[in-house]
Design an enzyme around this catalytic site. Structure first.
Site, PDB file in Angstrom:
ATOM      1  N   GLU A   1       6.446  -7.282  -0.874  1.00 44.07           N
ATOM      2  CA  GLU A   1       5.769  -7.102  -2.159  1.00 44.07           C
ATOM      3  C   GLU A   1       6.617  -7.589  -3.326  1.00 44.07           C
ATOM      4  O   GLU A   1       6.091  -8.008  -4.345  1.00 44.07           O
ATOM      5  CB  GLU A   1       5.406  -5.623  -2.346  1.00 44.07           C
ATOM      6  CG  GLU A   1       4.387  -5.392  -3.431  1.00 44.07           C
ATOM      7  CD  GLU A   1       3.675  -4.064  -3.305  1.00 44.07           C
ATOM      8  OE1 GLU A   1       3.359  -3.470  -4.341  1.00 44.07           O
ATOM      9  OE2 GLU A   1       3.429  -3.613  -2.165  1.00 44.07           O
TER      10      GLU A   1
ATOM     11  N   TYR B   1       9.989   6.603   1.820  1.00 45.49           N
ATOM     12  CA  TYR B   1       8.889   6.048   1.021  1.00 45.49           C
ATOM     13  C   TYR B   1       8.442   7.024  -0.064  1.00 45.49           C
ATOM     14  O   TYR B   1       8.136   8.186   0.211  1.00 45.49           O
ATOM     15  CB  TYR B   1       7.716   5.713   1.937  1.00 45.49           C
ATOM     16  CG  TYR B   1       6.583   5.006   1.240  1.00 45.49           C
ATOM     17  CD1 TYR B   1       6.686   3.666   0.899  1.00 45.49           C
ATOM     18  CD2 TYR B   1       5.417   5.690   0.902  1.00 45.49           C
ATOM     19  CE1 TYR B   1       5.649   3.010   0.254  1.00 45.49           C
ATOM     20  CE2 TYR B   1       4.370   5.046   0.255  1.00 45.49           C
ATOM     21  CZ  TYR B   1       4.497   3.707  -0.066  1.00 45.49           C
ATOM     22  OH  TYR B   1       3.478   3.070  -0.712  1.00 45.49           O
TER      23      TYR B   1
ATOM     24  N   ASP C   1       4.328  -2.830   0.543  1.00 52.71           N
ATOM     25  CA  ASP C   1       4.458  -1.373   0.578  1.00 52.71           C
ATOM     26  C   ASP C   1       3.417  -0.759   1.509  1.00 52.71           C
ATOM     27  O   ASP C   1       2.240  -1.151   1.485  1.00 52.71           O
ATOM     28  CB  ASP C   1       4.300  -0.786  -0.822  1.00 52.71           C
ATOM     29  CG  ASP C   1       5.559  -0.972  -1.661  1.00 52.71           C
ATOM     30  OD1 ASP C   1       6.535  -1.538  -1.128  1.00 52.71           O
ATOM     31  OD2 ASP C   1       5.564  -0.559  -2.827  1.00 52.71           O
TER      32      ASP C   1
END
Length: 698
Positions: free
Chosen positions: A8, A307, A104
């Site tokens: 990303e 995350y 992501d």
């Protein structure tokens, strides 16, 4: 055949490339023997805007609304189209046979990649990298366990539905309100009910009528006690309060009862994003947006946490075997806190944290097995990392156990209470912070039923009930979570959107409504203000992501709702009065100017949307010198473009009047930029670069 790996961001791509053995770097990708790692720059592709369907839609007109395309189209984002073309070039290579999505691991990340694939018209196999941390080990494990991209089709459908719903409702309602009332009024599927919550609280505050009440404290023997009746410590009748004080003065009290109650507080669960944002707001005054930004750095740059954008506070069962490695990584920076857990062989005391059914896309936010170097972190990064670590370490400690002694003293029929709390076992609060132990200050342990003590002193205090406090961001996040408004990943942006559109203001960490927001909430459709409606939509999006919902039915309903909302605004008889009009007139069209907040301070903006003239309230000085007095000139953006003005001399120059040459300083900067191989445009010499810069300047 090689595989394209799409990250990303460039920073993530560099980490992936290093782990995958890719070292041949170009401007738009990094290549190795098996993989070619490239990157998006956030989104490269977006939904088409109204003017892409019909050029006439560029001008906002009520008669064009609602704008509902039969099918929503995609377009490249012009500013980053060069990166898409680089990926497109890779996709056409004959030695490329597979595409690996490494954006992501969430709804928005899926949308970033899938829209790129759609514009590429990619027909070859696609796989998905799904990892919860950016450590080398996690990346290697992830590439050993790549998933077929089809497993995430439902997530992609949910992302598309979210994006199209926000476009249809947000764009149409915003245009309808703006054109109807000639004021930039922003509304949306999530931001409007969030704003409504703030104004509901404001209505409670304004409707609140303070009431006078009294409390009575007394010194009874060695005890500090307070008047209490069935748990109520307030007396609203002033005559009764005074009678109690007179009644107990210099009297004796008898201990009516002494009760000891043990309490055990279980370990807190690790953080999800929303609770972390709330805690950081309460402790450090961080905005939700700031917490997200700092957390992303800890995840992406330092690889110290898992995350970030998760809605779960639980871990999967297979993670239990990773606990010892995480503790070992923390053992140098948190030696005293970690050693007891290591002596216990890394066994987790709070077993309830391992629950696969409570983990959807991502588990809770916890430290990785990367060794932290706290000196490398900024103050804000250390603060956030510290509370994440301590919340994680709490899992390895026992419950927090206390013992409370409650004594009730009868003085002439009036009951007084005294309490003492003793810490029996600090448990997990050894790492998260202990409460105050009051056992040394109140000697209740020696008090027995039937004992008598003299009332040495009694004090009457007059107080007023207080209105509910305005929301801080922690409060608003909690309400948004409760009603299902937005997701952990979007709530911070929603709050920032309300602030940037001046619907609310942030003062001393509290969210205050503004005059503009007050009028907006009165003008906007009542249905759109309802948290229940938005929560229903969010639930449907979640069902679609789980494969239990119907994307077509959801979007059909959104289109129907959009038509209804626009029709209501068109038929409204309400009016809007700009609260920020000034006495100044626009130099271009003569309309009154409005004072608004800009990124660089307060600005004056023409109240006519067609004109759009803008001017800094305190004009910004440029480096250009007046040809007469040689003082710095003000810089302004007018309808005809940028111009410079010297007020003392009344000299005005257009930006185009400057000499069209590359200065020596600019030449040095260009040479420095284009002599770096990774920055050099393909096939461009320094001469070409200088020529292009001059043409751009022209």
């Amino acid at each position: 055949m090689k595989s394209i790996v799409l990250a990303e961001k460039p920073s993530v791509a560099r980490d992936l490339a290093r782990v995958l053995g890719c070292s041949q770097q170009t401007k738009q990708y990094i290549e190795g023997p098996k993989y070619i790692v490239t990157w998006a720059l956030g989104h490269l592709v977006e939904l088409k805007m109204p003017e892409d369907y019909n050029k006439e839609y560029k001008t906002w007109r009520m008669e064009d609304l609602p704008i509902i395309p039969n099918e929503m189209g995609l377009k490249l984002i012009r500013q980053v189209s060069h990166q898409f073309k680089g990926i497109e070039h890779l996709a056409r290579r004959k030695d490329v046979g597979e595409f690996i999505i490494a954006t992501d691991a969430g709804r928005e990340g899926e949308l970033v990649a899938r829209w790129i694939l759609e514009k590429l018209r990619w027909k070859k196999p696609v796989k998905r990298l799904w990892i919860s941390s950016q450590t080398d080990k996690a990346i290697k494990d992830g590439f050993r366990n790549l998933k077929p991209a089809k497993e995430y089709d439902f997530l992609y459908q949910s992302a598309v539905c979210r994006s199209e719903a926000d476009w249809l409702i947000g764009l149409n309602v915003t245009r309808a309100l703006t054109t109807k009332y000639n004021e930039q009024l922003s509304a949306g599927r999530v931001q409007t009910p969030a704003l409504s919550m703030i104004f509901d609280r404001e209505a409670e505050i304004k409707a609140f009528v303070p009431k006078e009440y009294f409390t009575i404290d007394a010194k009874i023997g060695p005890l500090d006690a307070a008047w209490e009746n069935n748990g109520e410590r307030r007396i609203f009748d002033p005559s009764k309060a005074e009678k109690v004080v007179e009644l107990v003065k210099n009297e004796k009290g008898t201990v009516a009862s002494v009760q000891t109650k043990a309490k055990s507080e279980q370990q807190p669960m690790p953080y999800d994003l929303t609770e972390l944002q709330r805690d950081a707001n309460r402790r450090f005054g961080f905005s939700a947006k700031k917490t997200s930004s700092v957390l992303q750095n800890l995840y992406e740059r330092y690889k110290l946490v898992t995350y970030p954008r998760t809605d779960s506070k639980y871990l999967t069962a297979d993670m239990e075997q990773t606990m010892n490695d995480r503790l070992q990584a923390l053992s140098s920076a948190y030696r005293d806190e970690v050693q007891p857990a290591l002596r216990n062989k890394g066994r987790v005391a709070a077993k309830k944290v391992f629950n696969n059914s409570k983990v959807s896309d991502h588990h809770a936010i916890i430290p990785t097995d990367e060794t932290p170097h706290l000196g490398d972190l900024s103050t804000d990064e250390r603060k956030l990392y510290d509370i994440i670590v301590r919340r994680f370490l709490a899992l390895f400690y026992g419950p927090y156990q206390t013992e409370t002694i409650h004594a009730v003293i009868d003085v002439k029929g009036e009951m007084f209470s005294a309490r003492e709390t003793k810490i029996v076992d600090a448990g997990f609060k050894k790492v998260t912070g202990k409460d105050e132990d009051s056992s040394d200050t109140k000697p209740l342990g020696a008090v027995k039923t039937g004992q008598e003590f003299s009332v040495k002193d009694s004090r009457l205090q007059k107080k007023l009930t207080e209105p509910p406090a305005r929301f801080n961001e922690a409060d608003l996040l909690a309400r948004m979570e409760k009603f299902g408004l937005g997701t952990p990943a979007t709530r911070a942006d929603i709050i920032e959107r309300l602030l940037s559109t001046e619907a609310i203001d942030r003062q001393n960490n509290r969210l205050h409504p503004t005059p503009k927001g007050k009028q907006l909430i009165e003008l906007v459709n009542s249905e759109l203000k309802s948290p229940e409606l938005t929560a229903k939509w969010e639930k449907e999006l979640e069902d679609i992501a789980r494969g239990k919902g119907n994307p077509k039915a959801f979007l059909d309903n959104i289109r129907k709702q959009t038509k209804q909302l626009v029709q209501e605004i068109k038929g409204s008889e309400q009016t809007y009065k700009a609260h920020n009009l000034t006495g100044s007139k626009c130099p271009e069209c003569g309309e009154l100017m409005k004072e608004v907040k800009g990124r660089d301070g307060k600005m004056l903006v023409c109240s006519s949307r067609e004109c759009g003239f803008r001017k800094r309230k305190d004009p910004k000085l440029s480096n250009r010198r007046c040809p007469q007095c040689h003082k710095k000139m003000e810089i302004h953006n007018g309808k005809a473009g940028t111009y410079f003005q010297c007020r003392p001399c009344n000299v005005v120059e257009k930006a185009e009047d400057r000499k069209k040459t590359v200065t020596k300083r600019e030449e040095r900067q260009l040479m420095k930029k284009y002599t770096k191989q990774e920055e050099a445009p393909m096939g461009n010499s320094l001469a070409d670069a200088l020529k292009a810069a001059l043409e751009k300047k022209d």
